[in-house]
Design a protein around this motif. Structure first.
Motif, PDB file in Angstrom:
ATOM      1  N   TYR A  18      32.822  41.294  45.044  1.00  0.00           N
ATOM      2  CA  TYR A  18      31.657  42.258  44.640  1.00  0.00           C
ATOM      3  C   TYR A  18      30.513  41.910  45.807  1.00  0.00           C
ATOM      4  CZ  TYR A  18      33.384  42.473  39.648  1.00  0.00           C
ATOM      5  OH  TYR A  18      34.260  42.495  38.872  1.00  0.00           O
ATOM      6  N   ASN A  33      34.198  31.186  31.554  1.00  0.00           N
ATOM      7  CA  ASN A  33      33.259  32.150  32.087  1.00  0.00           C
ATOM      8  C   ASN A  33      33.180  32.341  33.413  1.00  0.00           C
ATOM      9  OD1 ASN A  33      32.230  33.835  29.724  1.00  0.00           O
ATOM     10  ND2 ASN A  33      31.748  31.907  28.901  1.00  0.00           N
ATOM     11  N   GLY A  34      33.246  33.637  34.116  1.00  0.00           N
ATOM     12  CA  GLY A  34      33.141  34.085  35.047  1.00  0.00           C
ATOM     13  C   GLY A  34      34.085  33.439  36.317  1.00  0.00           C
ATOM     14  N   ALA A  35      35.364  33.239  35.945  1.00  0.00           N
ATOM     15  CA  ALA A  35      36.497  32.482  36.452  1.00  0.00           C
ATOM     16  C   ALA A  35      36.720  34.061  37.221  1.00  0.00           C
ATOM     17  CB  ALA A  35      37.477  32.166  35.550  1.00  0.00           C
ATOM     18  N   GLY A  36      36.814  34.994  36.684  1.00  0.00           N
ATOM     19  CA  GLY A  36      37.066  36.333  37.645  1.00  0.00           C
ATOM     20  C   GLY A  36      38.393  37.162  36.776  1.00  0.00           C
ATOM     21  N   LYS A  37      38.475  36.875  35.324  1.00  0.00           N
ATOM     22  CA  LYS A  37      39.485  37.147  34.561  1.00  0.00           C
ATOM     23  C   LYS A  37      39.478  38.953  34.492  1.00  0.00           C
ATOM     24  CE  LYS A  37      38.337  34.815  30.973  1.00  0.00           C
ATOM     25  NZ  LYS A  37      37.059  34.116  31.723  1.00  0.00           N
ATOM     26  N   THR A  38      38.087  39.340  34.199  1.00  0.00           N
ATOM     27  CA  THR A  38      37.864  40.825  34.161  1.00  0.00           C
ATOM     28  C   THR A  38      37.959  41.242  35.263  1.00  0.00           C
ATOM     29  OG1 THR A  38      36.326  40.110  32.264  1.00  0.00           O
ATOM     30  CG2 THR A  38      36.110  42.377  33.364  1.00  0.00           C
ATOM     31  N   THR A  39      37.623  40.806  36.292  1.00  0.00           N
ATOM     32  CA  THR A  39      37.745  41.516  37.670  1.00  0.00           C
ATOM     33  C   THR A  39      39.202  41.634  38.106  1.00  0.00           C
ATOM     34  OG1 THR A  39      35.750  40.160  38.418  1.00  0.00           O
ATOM     35  CG2 THR A  39      37.238  41.090  40.168  1.00  0.00           C
ATOM     36  N   GLU A  66      36.479  45.005  28.321  1.00  0.00           N
ATOM     37  CA  GLU A  66      35.757  43.769  27.686  1.00  0.00           C
ATOM     38  C   GLU A  66      34.342  44.575  27.227  1.00  0.00           C
ATOM     39  OE1 GLU A  66      34.241  39.831  29.600  1.00  0.00           O
ATOM     40  OE2 GLU A  66      33.836  41.312  30.804  1.00  0.00           O
ATOM     41  N   TYR A 123      28.477  36.384  32.385  1.00  0.00           N
ATOM     42  CA  TYR A 123      28.338  36.774  31.161  1.00  0.00           C
ATOM     43  C   TYR A 123      27.841  35.644  30.172  1.00  0.00           C
ATOM     44  CZ  TYR A 123      29.079  38.587  26.345  1.00  0.00           C
ATOM     45  OH  TYR A 123      29.173  38.927  25.177  1.00  0.00           O
ATOM     46  N   GLN A 132      39.833  34.475  25.206  1.00  0.00           N
ATOM     47  CA  GLN A 132      39.122  33.156  25.008  1.00  0.00           C
ATOM     48  C   GLN A 132      39.483  32.241  23.917  1.00  0.00           C
ATOM     49  OE1 GLN A 132      37.155  32.169  27.244  1.00  0.00           O
ATOM     50  NE2 GLN A 132      35.597  33.662  27.772  1.00  0.00           N
TER      51      GLN A 132
HETATM   52  N1  LIG Z   1      29.270  43.921  38.835  1.00  0.00           N
HETATM   53  C1  LIG Z   1      29.248  42.671  39.615  1.00  0.00           C
HETATM   54  N2  LIG Z   1      28.542  42.303  40.919  1.00  0.00           N
HETATM   55  C2  LIG Z   1      28.492  41.186  41.218  1.00  0.00           C
HETATM   56  N3  LIG Z   1      28.922  40.250  40.841  1.00  0.00           N
HETATM   57  C3  LIG Z   1      29.729  40.222  39.861  1.00  0.00           C
HETATM   58  C4  LIG Z   1      30.225  41.486  39.163  1.00  0.00           C
HETATM   59  N4  LIG Z   1      30.811  41.286  37.851  1.00  0.00           N
HETATM   60  C5  LIG Z   1      30.970  40.188  38.002  1.00  0.00           C
HETATM   61  N5  LIG Z   1      30.569  39.556  39.094  1.00  0.00           N
HETATM   62  C6  LIG Z   1      30.963  37.780  39.455  1.00  0.00           C
HETATM   63  O1  LIG Z   1      32.326  37.850  39.684  1.00  0.00           O
HETATM   64  C7  LIG Z   1      32.806  36.750  39.089  1.00  0.00           C
HETATM   65  C8  LIG Z   1      33.859  37.113  38.180  1.00  0.00           C
HETATM   66  O2  LIG Z   1      33.444  37.955  36.937  1.00  0.00           O
HETATM   67  P1  LIG Z   1      34.486  38.173  35.918  1.00  0.00           P
HETATM   68  O3  LIG Z   1      33.530  39.204  35.066  1.00  0.00           O
HETATM   69  O4  LIG Z   1      35.714  38.929  36.180  1.00  0.00           O
HETATM   70  O5  LIG Z   1      34.635  36.979  34.950  1.00  0.00           O
HETATM   71  P2  LIG Z   1      35.393  36.623  33.795  1.00  0.00           P
HETATM   72  O6  LIG Z   1      36.464  35.696  34.094  1.00  0.00           O
HETATM   73  O7  LIG Z   1      35.809  37.961  33.139  1.00  0.00           O
HETATM   74  O8  LIG Z   1      34.287  35.981  32.894  1.00  0.00           O
HETATM   75  P3  LIG Z   1      33.974  36.044  31.062  1.00  0.00           P
HETATM   76  O9  LIG Z   1      34.825  35.400  30.582  1.00  0.00           O
HETATM   77  O10 LIG Z   1      32.532  35.921  31.218  1.00  0.00           O
HETATM   78  O11 LIG Z   1      34.227  37.513  31.057  1.00  0.00           O
HETATM   79  C9  LIG Z   1      31.534  35.994  38.374  1.00  0.00           C
HETATM   80  O12 LIG Z   1      30.917  35.116  39.255  1.00  0.00           O
HETATM   81  C10 LIG Z   1      30.542  37.167  38.307  1.00  0.00           C
HETATM   82  O13 LIG Z   1      29.406  36.858  38.381  1.00  0.00           O
END
Ligand SMILES: Nc1ncnc2c1ncn2[C@@H]1O[C@H](COP(=O)(O)OP(=O)(O)OP(=O)(O)O)[C@@H](O)[C@H]1O
Ligand SMILES: Nc1ncnc2c1ncn2[C@@H]1O[C@H](COP(=O)(O)OP(=O)(O)OP(=O)(O)O)[C@@H](O)[C@H]1O
Ligand SMILES: [Mg+2]
Ligand SMILES: [Mg+2]
Lengths: 360, 291, 234, 256, 314
Positions: free
Chosen positions: C12, C37-43, C84, D154, C192
């Motif tokens: 990002y 949280n924030g590991a990057g799973k959603t990404t 999500e 989040y 989770q």
């Molecule tokens: N739109 C965005 N702009 C900038 N940074 C982002 C954006 N979306 C996510 N991030 C960052 O990318 C990293 C990975 O985010 P991601 O949402 O993939 O995590 P996650 O593992 O799905 O977490 P969660 O369990 O909270 O859903 C995090 O550090 C987050 O802050």
């Protein structure tokens, strides 16, 4: 110094809602400045024209006026397509002390007289007088008034109301429409249904003139219909889609130049202007470009007579303008008359078979 | 007396239908993108002026109309691709400014290419007024009303009963989820601008015989169209129609019975009053935001 | 391998969210992805479904390179993601939401599937004409699940499907996931609720700060010390 | 003596009875959980208590004062604070500022002194910021003190909401699914926090689907189903209640 | 020392510095004139930015308040012979009260509905100014007497320059104070989430009204100054296009940035003057400039450049 140009400053409504004024004005100025320069200029000096586009917005006109006066250092202002823009800059012009010939329509510009301000277009006051005279000759004494909401429209309306008593006229309906309105049938219906109404007079200019004429016809109103010199362009007739038939209005001789007898004093000047304008721009003349023509020629005359661009001298010479033949009429100015036209400079015309017909 | 009222009503309906058509254009783009396209008025201008231009070239009316509409649609595509798309996720005001910039740009371009005079377009079927109950109405007004009805029904069907229509609405509410459904959201946006341009151009052509056309015609119409769209509840085609008619009729009635000087003011006061009572317009429904 | 991810990175702006990910999901497999949280799973899921561009690496579906495909093309190939955070089309009706799920399919087939969904999620039938935005959180979660199933996915990407659901429904969601898998649907699931996810998963990956740090069968990870401490909270 | 009391509360949305004839009361200083199937009306109940919605009928009392129909911002003065199921973060601000807003009522926010930048305002600001930073440390957000809210993950945002709610020094704190989306070890941190909050004497009302959390912290549990009260009691009683098992928990033993 | 290190203090000092040395670079009164207009517009924008940028509430009708302030001064001074300063204050009070009355219903609207509501409000004001010709001179406008305080008149451009410059500094100072106070934070919270703000005890409706009134008063005061400075008023000061222009200034300069508002006002006041060289292409270039800036610097000039600068420094 001979090399130094004579600077003419201008701000015009080249774009925007009043561009039908500013556009021909600019073209006229461009055209004639070039012509005069090719013929050797004035006092042996070339003319330099600086035009800014005010978009018809008085608010924009003000900084442009200041810029022309103090930055471009022009010698004379030939500017102001609309009454609003003209009025807004008058305080600046008066303070700076520079001759200013406006192309704005309303009488308030020169009435009361302001030291440095002149204008070329006939005033709405003259127009209303002319119309009232024509009405009287037809036995009309009660009229319904419709006006737009622009500066000219309002000023014209005021004249209609103010002059009514003196002329023995009664205004039985007083309606207005807004800027950019596309339908005036409600207002015209009201006028039509006003008790005793014998004629309708419309104060306004631009596209609305045609819409009013169209609506008037559509409603089958059968009283005489008057408009002002604001409607004196061919496009009024064309766009009214037949609705303009029978409409009467006062106009500059320029508008009906082809119908003028050869003996008419303005015939020569007006034909020449018309020929040149139409050849150069490929579009039809309107009386608005004529205002700019007269303004430029009056200025050139005055400067030539003064032999200098000294502002006070030019002012003095402008006020001495005597029997100057322009396309709008014959100008005779004085310190108390900064327009110099009278009712005689208007001719009354009626639309007949899609063209202007001079009355009498 | 009744004839007078009827005349005011006809006048109001005619003007109102025009506002409504312009308002519909706002509604479509809003439906797809939540963007209020302040250049909508320029589509109207391009439709009218384009037709004048092509007729001026000596083309027959139907062909001129077709070309003018195509031209406007292409401009609509261009507007979406080059001005709106790159700023998709910008805040509302930013997008408002961008579309206002676009409208100034388009107007400037039109003035450069065409002239600044008023032009008329011939009525579709004569200009002899039709008398009804002592009041007159132009055939062109009936054309406008007819087309408005057809268009609004078509749009209603499109948005509520076709997959493409639904995909447009879905895109506006949640572009991410829409993409995950396989909707090509950038195509949807492009189509919506094209559709809206088509509608705007049609409005411009329909009203040109009544109102004349010139390069500045879009400013006021765009504004009133926006009023219509908001008044009815954004994104609701039916709402835009109701809003347009309400504005048009209240203008005409005010001009007729109260004061023509304040007719625009009264129209706006009515809009304000409606919004104060129904903050989401007449058909806007309640918000669905939950916490 | 149905899905092969090689050396995938994504960012990002200047923030690197994924660095050099390798993940495989075989036809018919249920693979879980856990991480803080924030590991990057959603990404990662977003990059697979094409709504987030990859800055490096490749995504292959059935041996076909799809890295440069648009999200709509991937959906047509059967890559369906349940996003999500309940991404419903708020002001549209529940039914319209479901119908949109079958955007890429024939209308007639879709009509049949929608009845299936209504039997599977009776609440949705009850509320079919209600605006989706006014549903409760859990109801919306079911709606997004149902909407994704409307597309008859070839590979289903689930992003925390049990979030915010009542226990009974969590069971139900896992039940549905098991059923889908039994019916041959390939599933890649972020969850989770690591216990349950690892319990039913064939294989699983652990994602930490944008990198895969562990992988193995579900059972293996369930008994892994590190996993127990970091994700099972015991 | 009850801190919060709800009497015959009703709320319907065009035919949907989200909350029906609800009555219960909350004892001060306890952790009171509300559970129930999705759509049972828990969030709606929160919205009614905090004035986000006004009820179709019924009353809400706070320390025996009728607070039905009192606007939300007024309720904050009584010491009622909450978090949201759909996060309501001020994304246009930094994390600390989010928490500082929570402290709004405790800071001097008179308009004219603020406009003229009086030193008392500046001093108040400093104190408010310090307090906010302290709270962030308390909930474990110290590494986000310098962050903007829109760059936080989040999970951290959930904590931020709690920090903001705590900043108002509430008498009662309503938490709507604080553990949703968190993994078990993160959830256990929430568990700790709730207990600490309760130790300070703050009454907690908790809506949550994580039974391990709920059963572990609650002094009292209220079960809703379809807007109505299904059961009430201690964790042990609820766990065994066949109606609750039928409607909510399910027969499978969950979470250990 | 501590105060100096704050970015706002640095900003206000830089602004003061610019204002102080600028006259040395202005060749003639025309340039002074343009800069004075920049100053007047900037005062409006600083106020408007509190509403749009910080509180997130659009107003497409603020020129109405500007126009009302201007006409209030014009009419009271030129027709009724009031002292200009008293008229200015009376105008501000009147506009403040009017804005307060309008604020509650208007501020209930959101998003585009709010845009419509404020637009309608501005248009109604401008129609009244147009129609009440006996009072306002109608569309032709009205002349306004020079400004004076206890007999002192800012006769030439330079005195006006210092006066407007000083007032701009004060406006910026007030705005910064407000923004960096609990009130400002509450306003930004309202922008972020109304429901969360109210849970924190922020009376959302009151704060929205408050900022609406404050921004209207800023506009009114600037309007009064403008009336006396230009010596002539037309209703176009209050019209829709002027409102749009003001909003564009705020957004172009940078929302939620006080200095952005000043920069935006400067750019948009100077631009038309610079574009005159394009003659017929003026509108084209102006429209394109507006679009391109907003597309590529969507947060506005100042915030975009600021973050670019910060990145470059790192
Ligand atoms: N739109 C965005 N702009 C900038 N940074 C982002 C954006 N979306 C996510 N991030 C960052 O990318 C990293 C990975 O985010 P991601 O949402 O993939 O995590 P996650 O593992 O799905 O977490 P969660 O369990 O909270 O859903 C995090 O550090 C987050 O802050
Ligand atoms: N604004 C609204 N309009 C219409 N219906 C609503 C609205 N808000 C809630 N509902 C309905 O009220 C019922 C209760 O919703 P609520 O959000 O209170 O459930 P909940 O118990 O919080 O569920 P969850 O655990 O899933 O969050 C649901 O059926 C929902 O559809
Ligand atoms: Mg995630
Ligand atoms: Mg809930």
């Amino acid at each position: 110094k001979a090399e130094e140009t004579i600077k003419i400053g201008s701000f015009l409504a080249v774009t925007g809602g009043a561009s039908f004024l500013g556009d021909p004005e600019k073209k006229t100025l461009d055209m004639y400045v070039e012509k005069i320069n090719s013929e050797g200029g004035v006092l042996g000096r070339k003319l330099e024209l600086i035009v800014y586009d005010s978009g018809g917005d008085p608010k924009k006109a003000v900084p442009f006026a200041k810029r022309l006066i103090s930055d471009d250092k022009v010698d004379i202002l030939l500017a102001g397509s609309t009454t609003g823009a003209t009025m807004a800059v008058i305080p600046i012009v008066e303070k700076a002390g520079i001759p200013f010939i406006s192309f704005g329509g309303a009488g308030v510009i020169i009435n009361p007289v302001k030291k440095w301000v002149f204008k070329t277009p006939h005033t709405d006051t003259l127009a209303v007088q002319k119309i009232y005279n024509d009405m009287k000759s037809r036995g009309i004494s009660k009229i319904g008034l419709l006006s737009g909401s622009g500066g000219f429209d309002k000023s014209c309306r005021k004249n209609v109301l103010d002059l009514a008593d003196g002329a023995g006229m009664g205004v039985v309906a007083d309606e207005t429409h807004g800027k950019g309105d596309t339908d005036m049938t409600a207002q015209i219906t009201k006028i039509k249904n006003s008790a005793g109404v014998q004629a309708m007079l419309y104060c306004g200019f631009g596209g609305a003139t045609s819409i009013v004429a169209k609506n008037f016809k559509q409603l089958g109103v059968d009283i005489p219909h008057y408009q002002t010199h604001g409607s004196a362009s061919k496009s009024f007739i064309k766009n009214a889609d037949g609705g303009a038939e029978g409409v009467r209005l006062p106009a500059a001789a320029l508008v009906v130049v082809d119908a003028l007898p050869d003996s008419h004093p303005q015939k020569k000047v007006a034909s020449a202007y018309k020929k040149m304008y139409e050849a150069k721009t490929g579009s039809e003349i309107s009386s608005f470009g004529g205002h700019a023509y007269d303004g430029l020629m009056l200025a050139v005359e005055a400067i030539t007579r003064a032999g200098t661009t000294d502002k006070a001298a030019v002012l003095a010479e402008l006020e001495k303008t005597n029997n100057f033949i322009g396309v709008d009429g014959i100008y005779t100015m004085s310190p108390t008359d900064h327009l110099g036209l009278d009712e005689a400079s208007f001719v009354m015309v009626e639309v007949k078979d899609g063209d202007w017909k001079m009355l009498k | 007396m009744f004839a007078e009222f009827l005349q005011f009503l006809f006048s109001g309906i005619t003007v109102g239908a025009i506002y409504a058509l312009v308002g519909l254009g706002f509604a479509i783009i809003y439906n797809a993108s939540n963007v209020i396209n302040f250049a909508q008025g320029e589509f109207v201008m391009l439709g009218g002026m384009g037709t004048v231009f092509f007729i001026g070239l000596g083309l027959p009316m139907p062909l001129a109309v077709l070309l003018a509409v195509s031209l406007t649609v292409i401009v609509g595509f261009g507007l979406e691709r080059f001005a709106v798309e790159p700023a998709r996720d910008a805040p509302i005001v930013t997008l408002i400014i961008i579309t206002i910039g676009a409208s100034i740009f388009l107007r400037g371009a039109a003035q450069l290419v065409w002239d600044r005079n008023f032009h008329s377009v011939a009525s579709f079927s004569g200009s002899d007024p039709i008398m009804i109950g002592g009041a007159s109405i132009l055939p062109q007004s009936l054309w406008i009303l007819g087309c408005t009805v057809v268009i609004v029904i078509a749009l209603h069907m499109f948005f509520n009963h076709s997959m493409t229509g639904k995909s447009i609405i879905a895109t506006s509410h949640n572009p991410l989820a829409a993409k995950l459904m396989g909707i090509n959201t950038s195509m949807v946006l492009l189509m919506s601008f094209g559709l809206s341009a088509l509608l705007g151009a049609s409005a411009g052509i329909l009203i040109a015989p009544i109102s004349l056309t010139y390069t500045g015609v879009g400013i006021m119409l765009g504004l009133k169209g926006f009023c219509a769209a908001v008044l009815g509840g954004l994104g609701k085609p039916m709402g835009a129609i109701a809003g347009g008619l309400l504005v048009g009729i209240s203008e005409a009635m005010t001009a007729g019975y109260i004061s023509s000087a304040y007719k625009d003011a009264v129209a706006f006061i009515i809009i304000l009053a409606v919004l104060f009572l129904m903050p989401n317009g007449l058909f806007g429904g309640r918000g669905t935001e939950r916490v | 391998m149905l899905l092969e991810i090689r050396n995938l990175s994504s960012q990002y702006g200047r923030i690197k969210a994924l660095r050099g990910i390798d993940v495989d999901v075989d036809e018919g497999e249920l693979v879980a992805l856990v991480g803080a949280n924030g590991a990057g799973k959603t990404t990662l899921l977003r990059t697979i479904s094409g709504v987030q561009p990859a800055s490096e690496g490749s995504v292959m579906l059935a041996k076909r390179e799809i890295t440069s495909f648009s999200s709509s093309r991937r959906v047509k190939l059967g890559v369906i993601q349940v996003p999500e955070g309940r991404q419903v089309f708020g002001p549209m009706s529940v039914e319209d939401n479901l119908i949109l799920g079958s955007y890429t399919r024939e209308r007639a087939e879709a009509a049949r599937t929608i009845e299936e969904m209504y039997t599977r999620f009776p609440v949705l039938k009850e509320k079919r004409h209600q605006m989706a935005g006014t549903l409760s959180g859990g109801q919306q979660q079911m709606l997004t699940m149902g909407r994704a199933l409307m597309a008859k996915p070839r590979i289903l990407l689930l992003d925390e499907p049990s979030m915010g659901l009542a226990p009974l429904l969590v069971d139900e969601i896992f039940e549905i996931v098991s059923q889908l898998r039994a019916a041959g649907t390939t599933i890649f699931m972020v969850e989770q609720n690591a216990f349950m996810a690892l319990e039913i998963a064939d294989r699983a990956y652990v994602l930490e700060a944008g990198q895969i740090t562990l992988s193995g069968t579900g059972k293996e990870l369930l008994s892994n010390e590190k996993v127990i401490e970091a994700y099972l909270g015991i | 003596m009850s801190m919060l009391r709800v009497e015959n509360l009703n709320m319907s949305f065009g035919g949907v009875h989200a909350v029906e004839n609800m009555s219960f009361s909350v004892i001060p200083g306890t952790i009171h959980s509300i559970i129930g199937p999705n759509g049972a009306g828990k969030t709606t109940l929160f919205n009614l208590i905090t004035g986000v919605y006004s009820p179709s009928s019924g009353r809400v009392f706070f320390n025996d004062r009728d607070i039905t129909n009192i606007p939300t911002f007024e309720l904050a003065k009584y010491g009622i604070s909450r978090t949201f199921q759909n996060l309501q973060i001020f994304f246009n601000m930094s994390a600390v500022e989010n928490v500082m807003v929570g402290n709004h009522l405790k800071t001097d926010s008179r308009f004219l002194p603020a406009l003229f930048g009086l030193s008392s305002i500046k001093r108040g600001e400093r104190e408010c910021r310090e307090r906010a930073e302290q709270i962030m440390c308390d909930v474990g957000l110290e590494k986000f003190i310098g962050s903007d809210a829109d760059s936080m993950p989040y999970g951290a945002l959930k904590w931020l909401e709690i920090a903001r709610a705590l900043a108002s020094e509430p008498a009662v704190l309503l938490l709507d699914e604080p553990a949703a989306g968190l993994n078990p070890s993160e959830t256990s941190e929430i568990d700790d926090l709730i207990k600490r909050v309760a130790e300070k004497g703050i009454t907690v009302i908790l809506v949550e689907h994580d039974m391990k959390l709920v059963m572990g912290v609650s002094d009292h549990i209220l079960v809703l189903d379809s807007g109505r009260k299904l059961a009430e009691g201690t964790a042990e009683e609820i766990r065994k209640n066949p109606d609750v098992i039928e409607a909510y928990l399910g027969h499978r033993r969950r979470a250990r | 020392m501590n105060a100096l290190s704050k970015p706002e203090t640095g900003g206000i000092l830089s602004l003061a510095l610019v204002i102080a040395i600028l006259p040395a670079f202005l060749p003639n009164s025309f340039y002074f004139d343009v800069v004075i207009l920049v100053g007047i517009n900037a005062i409006v924008c600083v106020g408007l930015n509190l509403l749009i940028g910080y509180t997130g509430q659009i107003s497409l009708g603020h020129a109405g308040f500007f126009g009302l302030g201007a006409y209030f001064s014009g009419i009271l001074v030129s027709i009724h012979g009031w002292p200009p300063l008293v008229a200015l204050i009376a105008g501000a009070v009147f506009v403040g009260v009017l804005a307060y009355i309008l604020a509650r219903p208007v501020m209930k609207l959101r998003g585009h509905y709010l845009a419509m509501g404020t637009l309608g409000m501005g248009i109604v004001i401008s129609i009244v100014l147009n129609q009440e010709g006996d009072l306002t001179g109608g569309p032709d406008g009205m002349p306004v007497d020079a400004f004076s305080v206890f007999g002192w008149e800012p006769g030439n451009e330079l005195t006006w320059y210092w006066m407007v410059g000083g007032l701009l500094l004060i406006a910026v100072w007030l705005a910064l104070n407000l923004i960096n106070s609990p009130v400002g934070r509450a306003l930004r919270a309202v922008h972020g989430s109304e429901v969360a703000a109210s849970v924190a005890g922020v009376d959302v409706a009151r704060y929205k009204s408050l900022v609406f009134v404050v921004s209207a008063v800023f506009a009114s005061v600037a309007g009064s100054l403008f009336a006396h400075y230009s010596g002539f008023l037309t209703p176009s000061e209050a019209d829709f296009f002027h409102s749009i222009e003001l909003v564009t200034m705020v957004v172009l300069g940078g929302m939620a940035s006080v200095f952005g508002a000043v920069v935006g006002a400067a750019v948009l006041t100077l631009l038309p003057q610079l574009l005159t060289v394009f003659h017929d292409y003026e509108m084209l270039v102006f429209g394109a400039a507006m679009m391109i800036t907003m597309i590529f610097m969507r947060r506005g000039l100042v915030p975009t450049l600021q973050s670019a600068f910060n990145r470059w420094r790192k």
